[in-house]
Design a protein around this motif. Structure first.
Motif, PDB file in Angstrom:
ATOM      1  N   VAL A 361       0.854  -1.186   0.000  1.00 28.61           N
ATOM      2  CA  VAL A 361       0.000   0.000   0.000  1.00 28.61           C
ATOM      3  C   VAL A 361       0.888   1.233   0.000  1.00 28.61           C
ATOM      4  N   GLN A 362       0.614   2.182  -0.909  1.00 25.80           N
ATOM      5  CA  GLN A 362       1.349   3.438  -0.998  1.00 25.80           C
ATOM      6  C   GLN A 362       0.686   4.468  -0.080  1.00 25.80           C
ATOM      7  N   LEU A 363       1.448   4.988   0.896  1.00 28.09           N
ATOM      8  CA  LEU A 363       0.945   5.974   1.844  1.00 28.09           C
ATOM      9  C   LEU A 363       1.500   7.345   1.481  1.00 28.09           C
ATOM     10  N   THR A 364       0.630   8.305   1.248  1.00 31.95           N
ATOM     11  CA  THR A 364       1.010   9.690   0.987  1.00 31.95           C
ATOM     12  C   THR A 364       0.751  10.506   2.253  1.00 31.95           C
ATOM     13  N   LEU A 365       1.802  11.103   2.808  1.00 27.62           N
ATOM     14  CA  LEU A 365       1.697  11.840   4.064  1.00 27.62           C
ATOM     15  C   LEU A 365       1.295  13.278   3.780  1.00 27.62           C
ATOM     16  N   ASP A 366       0.338  13.780   4.546  1.00 25.55           N
ATOM     17  CA  ASP A 366      -0.161  15.147   4.376  1.00 25.55           C
ATOM     18  C   ASP A 366      -0.389  15.739   5.765  1.00 25.55           C
ATOM     19  N   THR A 367       0.508  16.612   6.184  1.00 22.05           N
ATOM     20  CA  THR A 367       0.404  17.210   7.511  1.00 22.05           C
ATOM     21  C   THR A 367      -0.714  18.235   7.595  1.00 22.05           C
ATOM     22  N   GLY A 368      -1.272  18.635   6.450  1.00 18.76           N
ATOM     23  CA  GLY A 368      -2.366  19.588   6.468  1.00 18.76           C
ATOM     24  C   GLY A 368      -3.734  18.949   6.504  1.00 18.76           C
TER      25      GLY A 368
END
Length: 484
Positions: A361-368
């Protein structure tokens, strides 16, 4: 030490499977067969009556003269030994009432059927329909799933003179697991692991399948299972990338202006040059194309006009004649345009891969992002449990809602670490998984974009690629708000 002694008998619990029950039954039946007084009652064709006042000996007959005196028993003795054996069975089966076994049983087969009925896997025609309920459980190995399928199939094979008839008649001999039925079990196993796996196995092992059955190739398929599933995942990712690339290459359609029926709606601006109109000349042209306009003013108007195409919408007039621009003016205008159109840079969000069961699974991190989200198509393909959700999510503008299908909770793994992901399942998402601030806090994940690093629990540092190509990068602003 007696080598014929069976393992110590254990008691049944509230939760048993067909495999654990059969192990318990066979161990108990072997232990009872070691006593000569119980051997007679363990035969499948031996029956007795229910215990009642009218049948005190339960229909048992005394032995005749053909039985040696040392082994000859009366009907009372047989009944006594029978109740002793049934009492031993109930001692190791506390989940069933004693009367249902000691008083109401009529054969040893009826005893096993009563216990199986309690757990819900008695031999009936409806039992076979539960085969469709078998699914790949969370954290279950593919080989364990195959063994569950085989155990269920073997348990539902018809037995001679059993309780289930076929076309109105009892089978005369015990049914065996045929090669065709075994092939069906292997095929079902492949479909439960992934819906595209049977087609890939047919393509990969097409040469061997010309002369071998599918079941005979099962050991080889098990060894290459991880690579086959990874290949399916890669093919799916390639299709998504091609679809995204083709969508980016197509320019968005420009909506055609709708005519307004209001009397105060603005009309098309007619051509009219104020200089020529004041001088009494032909004024059917715009000021920017007026031949009497000084060169300095023409250059200024041309540059302003060229710059406005990047920031403003189309003008309210459609018939526009290009201004007379010199080579020096054109070079100056293009230089200014490039500086305006690329004045804001874009960078790809931090990302890394983890595993859910055996699915990458590809996880895209988004702190917003105030919540985490997963694409609904991915959630269904990996078999993620989806439950109803009372939450809703908004896009970056705080107004546009996202189509929330439900919510899910996944336990991901990377190396020796486990990562908990609570995410909303949405339909429209440009990445597989958008991991927001709650995911970063729950798993102690920090991001250092300047070094292209993602740090997990201060023990593992992941380096990701930073692509900033404006032709492939997505310029959408991701920020999700969540409310109930």
């Amino acid at each position: 030490m007696n080598s014929n002694r069976a393992p110590k008998q254990w008691s049944l619990t509230k939760n048993e499977t067909i495999t654990t029950f059969e192990a318990w039954r066979q161990n108990l039946q072997y232990s009872l067969s070691l006593d000569a007084n119980f051997v007679l009652f363990l035969a499948d064709n031996f029956t007795w009556l229910k215990k009642s006042s009218t049948a005190p000996n339960r229909g048992l007959e005394p032995d005749g003269d053909d039985v040696p005196t040392t082994r000859r028993r009366t009907a009372f003795q047989k009944n006594l030994h029978l109740e002793l054996m049934l009492g031993q069975i109930t001692n190791f089966c506390p989940v069933i009432s004693r009367s249902s076994i000691v008083k109401n049983s009529t054969s040893i087969s009826s005893v096993w059927q009563a216990i199986r009925a309690h757990y819900g896997f008695q031999s009936t025609g409806a039992r076979f329909l539960d085969f469709s309920n078998i699914k790949l459980e969370v954290d279950e190995r593919p080989e364990d799933l195959f063994q569950r399928l085989m155990s269920f199939t073997e348990d539902n094979l018809l037995v001679a003179n059993g309780p289930v008839t076929h076309h109105g008649a009892h089978v005369t001999s015990d049914e065996e697991l045929t090669p065709t039925l075994e092939n069906m079990v292997v095929l079902t196993w492949l479909k439960l692991l992934h819906s595209d796996l049977p087609a890939l196995v047919k393509q990969r092992y097409g040469t061997e399948l010309r002369s071998k059955t599918l079941a005979s190739l099962k050991p080889e398929i098990s060894q290459a299972l991880d690579s086959l599933l990874e290949e399916i995942r890669s093919i799916a990712d390639t299709k998504v990338l091609r679809t995204t690339a083709s969508r980016l290459r197509q320019p968005p359609p420009r909506p055609s202006p709708k005519p307004s029926s209001q009397p105060w709606a603005p009309t098309k601006r007619p051509k009219s040059c104020p200089l020529c109109k004041q001088a009494g000349r032909n004024d059917q042209h715009f000021l920017s194309s007026c031949p009497y306009l000084p060169p300095e003013d023409r250059t200024f108007l041309s540059r302003s006009r060229f710059m406005s195409t990047f920031d403003d919408e189309d003008p309210d007039y459609t018939d526009y004649s290009p201004p007379l621009v010199t080579a020096e003016d054109e070079h100056s205008s293009c230089t200014s345009a490039r500086s305006v159109s690329r004045r804001v840079s874009t960078k790809q969000s931090p990302h890394f891969k983890a595993f859910y069961k055996h699915y990458p699974v590809q996880l895209t991190l988004d702190t917003g992002a105030e919540t985490s989200m997963i694409k609904s198509s991915l959630a269904r393909s990996i078999g993620a449990p989806i439950t109803k959700s009372s939450q809703q999510a908004l896009q970056a503008d705080g107004l546009t809602p996202l189509a929330v299908v439900g919510e899910t909770r996944l336990l991901l793994s990377r190396a020796d670490k486990h990562l908990a992901l609570d995410a909303l399942v949405v339909d429209d998402l440009d990445v597989d998984v958008l991991s927001g601030t709650p995911f970063l806090i729950a798993n102690d994940i920090s991001v250092r974009p300047a070094k292209c690093q993602v740090r997990i629990q201060d023990s593992e540092v992941i380096h990701y690629e930073h692509r900033s190509d404006p032709t492939t990068a997505s310029h959408a602003v991701r920020r999700a708000q969540c409310y109930t």
